[in-house]
Write an enzyme that holds these catalytic residues in place. Structure first.
Site, PDB file in Angstrom:
ATOM      1  N   GLY A   1      -7.273   2.913  11.940  1.00 39.33           N
ATOM      2  CA  GLY A   1      -7.836   2.346  10.721  1.00 39.33           C
ATOM      3  C   GLY A   1      -8.932   1.354  11.061  1.00 39.33           C
ATOM      4  O   GLY A   1      -9.095   0.325  10.406  1.00 39.33           O
ATOM      5  N   CYS A   2      -9.719   1.689  12.087  1.00 34.50           N
ATOM      6  CA  CYS A   2     -10.678   0.735  12.665  1.00 34.50           C
ATOM      7  C   CYS A   2     -11.836   0.391  11.734  1.00 34.50           C
ATOM      8  O   CYS A   2     -12.458  -0.661  11.888  1.00 34.50           O
ATOM      9  CB  CYS A   2     -11.212   1.261  13.993  1.00 34.50           C
ATOM     10  N   ASN A   3     -12.136   1.248  10.762  1.00 28.73           N
ATOM     11  CA  ASN A   3     -13.293   0.991   9.897  1.00 28.73           C
ATOM     12  C   ASN A   3     -12.931   0.394   8.541  1.00 28.73           C
ATOM     13  O   ASN A   3     -13.800   0.194   7.700  1.00 28.73           O
ATOM     14  CB  ASN A   3     -14.104   2.278   9.712  1.00 28.73           C
ATOM     15  N   GLY A   4     -11.644   0.125   8.332  1.00 31.99           N
ATOM     16  CA  GLY A   4     -11.239  -0.583   7.129  1.00 31.99           C
ATOM     17  C   GLY A   4     -11.506  -2.075   7.288  1.00 31.99           C
ATOM     18  O   GLY A   4     -11.934  -2.541   8.348  1.00 31.99           O
TER      19      GLY A   4
ATOM     20  N   MET B   1      -9.439  -4.692   7.440  1.00 32.13           N
ATOM     21  CA  MET B   1      -8.629  -5.326   8.471  1.00 32.13           C
ATOM     22  C   MET B   1      -8.961  -4.769   9.845  1.00 32.13           C
ATOM     23  O   MET B   1      -8.933  -5.502  10.840  1.00 32.13           O
ATOM     24  CB  MET B   1      -7.140  -5.143   8.170  1.00 32.13           C
TER      25      MET B   1
ATOM     26  N   THR C   1       0.652  -0.937   7.990  1.00 30.43           N
ATOM     27  CA  THR C   1       0.412  -0.248   6.725  1.00 30.43           C
ATOM     28  C   THR C   1       1.612  -0.421   5.794  1.00 30.43           C
ATOM     29  O   THR C   1       2.760  -0.277   6.221  1.00 30.43           O
ATOM     30  CB  THR C   1       0.142   1.244   6.971  1.00 30.43           C
ATOM     31  N   THR C   2       1.339  -0.722   4.526  1.00 27.90           N
ATOM     32  CA  THR C   2       2.399  -0.922   3.549  1.00 27.90           C
ATOM     33  C   THR C   2       2.454   0.258   2.579  1.00 27.90           C
ATOM     34  O   THR C   2       1.657   1.183   2.651  1.00 27.90           O
ATOM     35  CB  THR C   2       2.167  -2.226   2.767  1.00 27.90           C
TER      36      THR C   2
ATOM     37  N   ALA D   1       6.386  -7.263   6.922  1.00 25.85           N
ATOM     38  CA  ALA D   1       5.765  -7.291   5.600  1.00 25.85           C
ATOM     39  C   ALA D   1       4.490  -8.110   5.602  1.00 25.85           C
ATOM     40  O   ALA D   1       3.619  -7.927   4.748  1.00 25.85           O
ATOM     41  CB  ALA D   1       6.743  -7.875   4.574  1.00 25.85           C
TER      42      ALA D   1
ATOM     43  N   HIS E   1      -2.836 -13.890  -5.491  1.00 21.51           N
ATOM     44  CA  HIS E   1      -3.710 -13.000  -4.732  1.00 21.51           C
ATOM     45  C   HIS E   1      -4.962 -12.683  -5.538  1.00 21.51           C
ATOM     46  O   HIS E   1      -5.049 -12.980  -6.727  1.00 21.51           O
ATOM     47  CB  HIS E   1      -2.987 -11.703  -4.348  1.00 21.51           C
TER      48      HIS E   1
ATOM     49  N   LYS F   1      -5.853  -6.750  -5.997  1.00 19.07           N
ATOM     50  CA  LYS F   1      -4.547  -6.350  -5.475  1.00 19.07           C
ATOM     51  C   LYS F   1      -3.796  -5.526  -6.512  1.00 19.07           C
ATOM     52  O   LYS F   1      -3.707  -5.917  -7.685  1.00 19.07           O
ATOM     53  CB  LYS F   1      -3.727  -7.584  -5.090  1.00 19.07           C
TER      54      LYS F   1
END
Length: 258
Positions: A8-11, A13, A86-87, A110, A143, A147
């Site tokens: 997930g390198c381009n997201g 986070m 990842t959630t 979490a 938040h 979200k």
């Protein structure tokens, strides 16, 4: 030097963690995986993790739930420890995580913030003392307006942390607007605020007779989650198969500081 594969390198986070690893003297980013190619990666890049042929010591995952199944298969096949961030995983996927942990080390939490995980520990001690003394417990989380879920997974983890410490389970309530009654004793209220660009705020209140004790955590940027994930990767590399969480990382850090 710990070699990290970023899934997930381009997201958002993923980019934060890539920057942190570039400045880290103990860990380095050796490859990245993402379905989206931004054309700007300075490291070996793969759009499918099955195509990745770069050796690594640990993978950090900040992707989407639909990508986790292939990630788990890859980690088991390559005996690659995984920091799973990842959630929104389904019950079936959570069972797959448990099954994969029989073959490889997996750290799942979490919230990757070291501060939040310290808070989880602190409120257990507070609940053990204050709940039997009749203190009411409330959680307020804030938040950004983008979200999707409410309450946050972290708020639920805080409530679960309190309940784990008690001899009896408190119920959770998210909305009191439809009730016309006094507050039940064994209840934890969880309130969600959504607005602006708030990264994340969590307050845990213990309200007793004539006093209120509040535990607070504020995240000012996503970097706090990235720093925790990098710290977790350093901890997890080389660990035997099994399920881990951030409490193990904090415990190891405390032992090293003595």
């Amino acid at each position: 030097m710990i070699r990290v594969l970023m899934h997930g390198c381009n997201g958002r986070m993923g980019q934060v963690i890539s920057g942190l690893l570039a400045a880290d003297g103990e860990a380095e980013l050796v490859a990245g995986v993402d379905v989206t190619d931004n054309g700007r990666n300075s490291f070996p890049f793969f759009q499918n993790i099955k195509d990745c042929n770069i050796e690594a010591d640990c993978v950090i995952d900040f992707s989407v739930a639909s990508a986790v199944d292939e990630l788990l298969e890859y980690c088991v096949e390559h005996k690659l420890p995984c920091v799973l961030c990842t959630t929104g995983l389904s019950e079936e996927q959570l069972r797959k995580v448990e099954e994969a942990a029989k073959s490889v080390a997996i750290l799942k939490s979490a919230n990757m913030s070291l501060g939040i995980n310290l808070l989880l520990k602190l409120i257990k001690d507070a609940a053990a003392l204050l709940a039997p003394a009749g203190y009411d417990m409330e959680i307020v989380e804030k938040h950004h307006n983008q979200k999707l879920d409410a309450p946050s997974g972290t708020a639920l983890a805080l409530a679960d942390s309190i309940n784990e410490q008690l001899d009896y389970s408190y119920s959770y309530v998210y909305d009191r607007s439809t009730r016309r009654e006094k507050r039940p004793e064994k209840e934890i209220g969880i309130s969600a605020v959504r607005g602006g660009t708030i990264v994340g705020e969590h307050d845990v209140l213990f309200a007793g007779m004539d006093e209120v004790i509040t535990f607070s955590h504020t995240a000012y940027s996503r970097a706090v989650f990235g720093k925790g994930a990098v710290q977790a990767a350093k901890f997890l590399a080389g660990k035997p198969a099994g399920m881990y969480d951030m409490s193990h990382v904090i415990g190891a850090s405390q032992r090293e500081s003595k």
